[in-house]
Design an enzyme around this catalytic site. Structure first.
Site, PDB file in Angstrom:
ATOM      1  N   TYR A  29      -2.549   6.839   6.016  1.00 59.03           N
ATOM      2  CA  TYR A  29      -2.815   5.500   5.722  1.00 59.03           C
ATOM      3  C   TYR A  29      -4.019   4.944   6.498  1.00 59.03           C
ATOM      4  O   TYR A  29      -3.986   4.376   7.407  1.00 59.03           O
ATOM      5  CB  TYR A  29      -1.486   4.806   6.236  1.00 59.03           C
ATOM      6  CG  TYR A  29      -0.184   5.299   5.680  1.00 59.03           C
ATOM      7  CD1 TYR A  29       0.030   5.305   4.323  1.00 59.03           C
ATOM      8  CD2 TYR A  29       0.767   5.555   6.626  1.00 59.03           C
ATOM      9  CE1 TYR A  29       1.351   5.618   3.790  1.00 59.03           C
ATOM     10  CE2 TYR A  29       2.110   6.095   6.236  1.00 59.03           C
ATOM     11  CZ  TYR A  29       2.289   5.953   4.872  1.00 59.03           C
ATOM     12  OH  TYR A  29       3.364   6.595   4.462  1.00 59.03           O
ATOM     13  N   TRP A  33      -2.395  -2.396   6.613  1.00 55.55           N
ATOM     14  CA  TRP A  33      -1.121  -2.658   5.637  1.00 55.55           C
ATOM     15  C   TRP A  33      -0.673  -3.941   6.282  1.00 55.55           C
ATOM     16  O   TRP A  33      -0.469  -4.290   7.479  1.00 55.55           O
ATOM     17  CB  TRP A  33      -0.156  -1.583   5.660  1.00 55.55           C
ATOM     18  CG  TRP A  33      -0.264  -0.619   4.435  1.00 55.55           C
ATOM     19  CD1 TRP A  33       0.722  -0.622   3.545  1.00 55.55           C
ATOM     20  CD2 TRP A  33      -1.064   0.382   4.363  1.00 55.55           C
ATOM     21  NE1 TRP A  33       0.319   0.359   2.548  1.00 55.55           N
ATOM     22  CE2 TRP A  33      -0.763   1.155   3.115  1.00 55.55           C
ATOM     23  CE3 TRP A  33      -2.169   0.811   5.054  1.00 55.55           C
ATOM     24  CZ2 TRP A  33      -1.317   2.058   2.623  1.00 55.55           C
ATOM     25  CZ3 TRP A  33      -3.019   1.965   4.463  1.00 55.55           C
ATOM     26  CH2 TRP A  33      -2.612   2.704   3.278  1.00 55.55           C
ATOM     27  N   TRP A  35       2.947  -5.598   6.064  1.00 52.03           N
ATOM     28  CA  TRP A  35       3.738  -5.939   6.828  1.00 52.03           C
ATOM     29  C   TRP A  35       3.661  -5.045   8.338  1.00 52.03           C
ATOM     30  O   TRP A  35       4.183  -5.474   9.156  1.00 52.03           O
ATOM     31  CB  TRP A  35       5.320  -5.556   6.331  1.00 52.03           C
ATOM     32  CG  TRP A  35       5.883  -4.393   5.932  1.00 52.03           C
ATOM     33  CD1 TRP A  35       4.979  -3.397   5.518  1.00 52.03           C
ATOM     34  CD2 TRP A  35       7.214  -4.340   5.648  1.00 52.03           C
ATOM     35  NE1 TRP A  35       6.023  -2.472   4.983  1.00 52.03           N
ATOM     36  CE2 TRP A  35       7.386  -2.870   5.257  1.00 52.03           C
ATOM     37  CE3 TRP A  35       8.281  -4.939   6.013  1.00 52.03           C
ATOM     38  CZ2 TRP A  35       8.568  -2.246   4.695  1.00 52.03           C
ATOM     39  CZ3 TRP A  35       9.646  -4.305   5.666  1.00 52.03           C
ATOM     40  CH2 TRP A  35       9.711  -3.007   5.153  1.00 52.03           C
ATOM     41  N   ASP A  36       3.018  -3.858   8.040  1.00 48.93           N
ATOM     42  CA  ASP A  36       2.681  -3.004   9.460  1.00 48.93           C
ATOM     43  C   ASP A  36       1.959  -3.928  10.607  1.00 48.93           C
ATOM     44  O   ASP A  36       2.391  -3.788  11.352  1.00 48.93           O
ATOM     45  CB  ASP A  36       1.763  -1.617   9.146  1.00 48.93           C
ATOM     46  CG  ASP A  36       2.644  -0.776   8.165  1.00 48.93           C
ATOM     47  OD1 ASP A  36       2.769  -1.027   6.924  1.00 48.93           O
ATOM     48  OD2 ASP A  36       2.864   0.247   8.600  1.00 48.93           O
ATOM     49  N   GLN A 101       3.414  -7.502   0.100  1.00 47.63           N
ATOM     50  CA  GLN A 101       4.345  -6.902   0.690  1.00 47.63           C
ATOM     51  C   GLN A 101       5.003  -7.899   1.311  1.00 47.63           C
ATOM     52  O   GLN A 101       5.112  -8.813   1.322  1.00 47.63           O
ATOM     53  CB  GLN A 101       3.504  -6.039   1.849  1.00 47.63           C
ATOM     54  CG  GLN A 101       3.974  -4.541   1.484  1.00 47.63           C
ATOM     55  CD  GLN A 101       3.339  -3.481   2.649  1.00 47.63           C
ATOM     56  OE1 GLN A 101       2.641  -3.989   3.342  1.00 47.63           O
ATOM     57  NE2 GLN A 101       3.817  -2.191   2.480  1.00 47.63           N
ATOM     58  N   ASP A 163       9.112   1.906  -1.062  1.00 48.18           N
ATOM     59  CA  ASP A 163       8.439   2.280  -2.358  1.00 48.18           C
ATOM     60  C   ASP A 163       9.588   3.284  -3.404  1.00 48.18           C
ATOM     61  O   ASP A 163       9.349   2.766  -4.270  1.00 48.18           O
ATOM     62  CB  ASP A 163       7.401   3.445  -2.107  1.00 48.18           C
ATOM     63  CG  ASP A 163       6.310   3.022  -1.140  1.00 48.18           C
ATOM     64  OD1 ASP A 163       6.707   1.655  -0.559  1.00 48.18           O
ATOM     65  OD2 ASP A 163       5.287   3.607  -0.687  1.00 48.18           O
ATOM     66  N   ARG A 196       7.756  13.068   0.449  1.00 50.05           N
ATOM     67  CA  ARG A 196       7.352  11.612  -0.027  1.00 50.05           C
ATOM     68  C   ARG A 196       7.640  11.501  -1.350  1.00 50.05           C
ATOM     69  O   ARG A 196       8.499  12.376  -2.056  1.00 50.05           O
ATOM     70  CB  ARG A 196       5.713  12.303  -0.284  1.00 50.05           C
ATOM     71  CG  ARG A 196       4.856  12.542   1.175  1.00 50.05           C
ATOM     72  CD  ARG A 196       4.443  11.148   1.632  1.00 50.05           C
ATOM     73  NE  ARG A 196       3.786  10.383   0.856  1.00 50.05           N
ATOM     74  CZ  ARG A 196       3.457   8.869   1.178  1.00 50.05           C
ATOM     75  NH1 ARG A 196       3.738   8.495   2.065  1.00 50.05           N
ATOM     76  NH2 ARG A 196       2.802   8.287   0.061  1.00 50.05           N
ATOM     77  N   TYR A 347      11.333  10.098   2.281  1.00 51.86           N
ATOM     78  CA  TYR A 347      10.653   8.693   2.189  1.00 51.86           C
ATOM     79  C   TYR A 347      11.946   7.764   2.290  1.00 51.86           C
ATOM     80  O   TYR A 347      12.564   7.557   3.411  1.00 51.86           O
ATOM     81  CB  TYR A 347       9.801   8.629   1.299  1.00 51.86           C
ATOM     82  CG  TYR A 347       8.665   7.642   1.631  1.00 51.86           C
ATOM     83  CD1 TYR A 347       7.759   7.964   2.766  1.00 51.86           C
ATOM     84  CD2 TYR A 347       8.233   6.996   0.497  1.00 51.86           C
ATOM     85  CE1 TYR A 347       6.858   6.995   3.268  1.00 51.86           C
ATOM     86  CE2 TYR A 347       6.894   6.115   0.816  1.00 51.86           C
ATOM     87  CZ  TYR A 347       6.219   6.251   2.109  1.00 51.86           C
ATOM     88  OH  TYR A 347       5.155   5.505   2.457  1.00 51.86           O
ATOM     89  N   TRP A 348      12.032   6.683   1.451  1.00 55.47           N
ATOM     90  CA  TRP A 348      12.916   5.545   1.591  1.00 55.47           C
ATOM     91  C   TRP A 348      14.189   6.002   0.793  1.00 55.47           C
ATOM     92  O   TRP A 348      15.103   5.022   0.427  1.00 55.47           O
ATOM     93  CB  TRP A 348      12.231   4.293   0.985  1.00 55.47           C
ATOM     94  CG  TRP A 348      11.228   3.871   1.858  1.00 55.47           C
ATOM     95  CD1 TRP A 348       9.895   4.104   1.677  1.00 55.47           C
ATOM     96  CD2 TRP A 348      11.339   3.099   2.808  1.00 55.47           C
ATOM     97  NE1 TRP A 348       9.115   3.318   2.647  1.00 55.47           N
ATOM     98  CE2 TRP A 348      10.231   2.821   3.584  1.00 55.47           C
ATOM     99  CE3 TRP A 348      12.469   2.260   3.177  1.00 55.47           C
ATOM    100  CZ2 TRP A 348       9.949   1.924   4.672  1.00 55.47           C
ATOM    101  CZ3 TRP A 348      12.443   1.390   4.755  1.00 55.47           C
ATOM    102  CH2 TRP A 348      10.972   1.166   4.941  1.00 55.47           C
ATOM    103  N   GLU A 390       7.068   8.126  11.804  1.00 52.11           N
ATOM    104  CA  GLU A 390       7.234   7.240  10.611  1.00 52.11           C
ATOM    105  C   GLU A 390       8.698   7.168  10.290  1.00 52.11           C
ATOM    106  O   GLU A 390       8.990   6.056  10.117  1.00 52.11           O
ATOM    107  CB  GLU A 390       6.355   7.696   9.705  1.00 52.11           C
ATOM    108  CG  GLU A 390       6.233   6.781   8.408  1.00 52.11           C
ATOM    109  CD  GLU A 390       5.435   7.242   7.152  1.00 52.11           C
ATOM    110  OE1 GLU A 390       4.885   8.317   7.408  1.00 52.11           O
ATOM    111  OE2 GLU A 390       5.313   6.697   6.212  1.00 52.11           O
TER     112      GLU A 390
HETATM  113  C1  DGY Z   1       1.854   4.957   0.393  1.00 53.22           C
HETATM  114  O1  DGY Z   1       0.932   5.083   0.113  1.00 53.22           O
HETATM  115  O2  DGY Z   1       2.967   5.661   0.663  1.00 53.22           O
HETATM  116  C2  DGY Z   1       2.336   3.531   0.629  1.00 53.22           C
HETATM  117  O3  DGY Z   1       3.717   3.168   1.086  1.00 53.22           O
HETATM  118  C3  DGY Z   1       1.918   2.272  -0.424  1.00 53.22           C
HETATM  119  O4  DGY Z   1       2.166   1.160   0.137  1.00 53.22           O
END
Ligand code: DGY
Length: 419
Positions: A29, A33, A35-36, A101, A163, A196, A347-348, A390
């Site tokens: 990244y 960003w 909210w980061d 965001q 995401d 991912r 990931y999420w 992360e």
């Molecule tokens: C990413 O690149 O995975 C980010 O979460 C997008 O904001």
């Protein structure tokens, strides 16, 4: 306890660029960003208040004229990220993405202000920050709830920050992807593909983004034309709390933000209406198909963060929260492991995220002291045992995604040093 405080500070300083901080020190990244940055500012506030304010100022310097604060600001023209500023083509002075965001910035600022006695210069800076946040919130009300329903929409899964959450599976399945779509992902060069989002997710992310680019990111058009339009419980909860917090701070600074009252009470009523007694949980809404989205996501518990004025419901939510991870050593998983969509690594869709624990913790503190302490200790222990990553497996605590992760460090500082 608190044994990693110095390391957390070093991570933030190590990821710091010119006035802002990267989410991590690896190449995943390489930008700022939204909210980061807000979470990061809270971390700095424990050892360098000026860096905290500067982090927010740099983020808000990228605010568009219409009021939107983009989800990514590309300050140094790095093109190793996809999609980078060249492919977004938003044409702004500070190159950015064309979506937003979760607006946590007001709530973060409120905590910072409660913890500090500011000098005159810092107070002057805060007034400027507050005016920009107000413009940002007005943007949401005007362009993300144009029909004045009291609930705001997100128009891209990236706007949620979570995401590839299963919450978006149904709405995303209705998006038809251009067969000629041509792009190259960069995230898989620096991270493990099983942690991912999938290709099918990216195809759809880019399809929506291209639709917005085609419309020149005109906020008057996007709400209607977007192939993705979702009222999300977590996002609305964050916005409700942010408005409550903004209103409260504004009084101390003699700013007249009174018009927020009306939206706050409508937003709160409508959010309460998303709780389904039949399902005993909150449901998000796909505005394209009018379907309810019933996914046991930890983000639904951001409703605790919103401090809803309904004690009976709050009690029920806490009861449900306690069964979200009844069998796991580490919590909270982003999705209830008992649900069919749960995936330990992707990931999420299952992993534990520190910012989710933090938001839920904030919501629990004034409602269930004992459980909030348990969550705080478990979150700190996870970091102390495994380090600042992360995300983490709820089964083994194994670390995933990027390391030296800024918001994990920043929120650890808050948990360890909060007053
Ligand atoms: C990413 O690149 O995975 C980010 O979460 C997008 O904001």
């Amino acid at each position: 306890m608190s044994q990693r405080v110095e390391e957390a500070k070093k991570i933030l300083l190590g990821n710091r660029k010119n006035g802002y901080t990267l989410p991590t020190n690896n190449k995943l990244y390489p930008a700022q960003w939204n909210w980061d940055s807000a979470f990061i500012a809270l971390g700095y506030s424990y050892f360098n208040l000026d860096y905290a304010l500067e982090e927010l100022e740099t983020l808000l310097a990228g605010q568009w004229d219409d009021g939107m604060v983009p989800h990514i600001l590309f300050h140094d023209n790095d093109t190793t990220y996809f999609p980078n500023h060249k492919t977004w083509k938003c044409g702004k002075n500070i190159p950015s993405s064309g979506i937003t965001q979760p607006p946590v910035i007001a709530s973060i600022l409120k905590i910072i202000l409660e913890n500090h006695q500011l000098n005159e210069g810092q107070n002057t800076r805060v007034v400027q920050i507050l005016k920009k946040i107000k413009k940002y919130h007005d943007w949401f009300i005007k362009f993300r709830d144009p029909k004045k329903t009291g609930l705001i929409s997100i128009l891209h899964p990236w706007e949620s920050g979570y995401d590839n959450s299963p919450i978006w599976d149904k709405p995303m399945s209705n998006i038809s992807v251009d067969k000629e779509l041509n792009y190259q992902r960069r995230d898989l060069e620096v991270s493990n593909s099983e942690e991912r989002p999938l290709k099918k997710d990216y195809d759809r992310y880019i399809t929506i983004r291209d639709q917005f680019k085609e419309a020149n990111y005109d906020p008057n058009k996007l709400y209607d034309i977007s192939v993705f339009n979702v009222v999300d419980v977590g996002f609305n909860s964050i916005f409700l709390k942010a408005n409550k917090d903004l209103l409260e701070i504004s009084k101390k600074y003699d700013l007249d933000f009174q018009n927020l009252h009306e939206f706050i009470s409508l937003n709160e009523n409508r959010l309460l209406g998303l709780f389904s007694k039949e399902n005993n949980n909150f449901l998000s809404q796909d505005l394209k198909t009018k379907n309810n989205l019933n996914i046991p996501s930890i983000t639904n518990y951001f409703s605790l963060f919103a401090d809803l004025n309904n004690q009976e419901l709050n009690k029920k939510l806490i009861e449900n929260l306690k069964s979200h991870n009844s069998n796991e050593k580490y919590f909270f998983s982003s999705i209830d492991p008992k649900h069919e969509t749960f995936n330990e690594k992707r990931y999420w869709r299952g992993p534990v995220w520190i910012n989710c624990n933090w938001l839920v913790y904030q919501g629990l503190k004034n409602k269930d002291k004992e459980y909030s302490e348990l969550l705080k200790n478990k979150t700190m222990e996870l970091i102390e045992e495994k380090g600042f990553h992360e995300y983490y497996s709820c089964k083994s605590g194994n670390v995933m995604g990027a390391n030296n992760f800024s918001w994990s460090a920043a929120l650890y500082l808050d948990l360890a040093l909060e007053k």
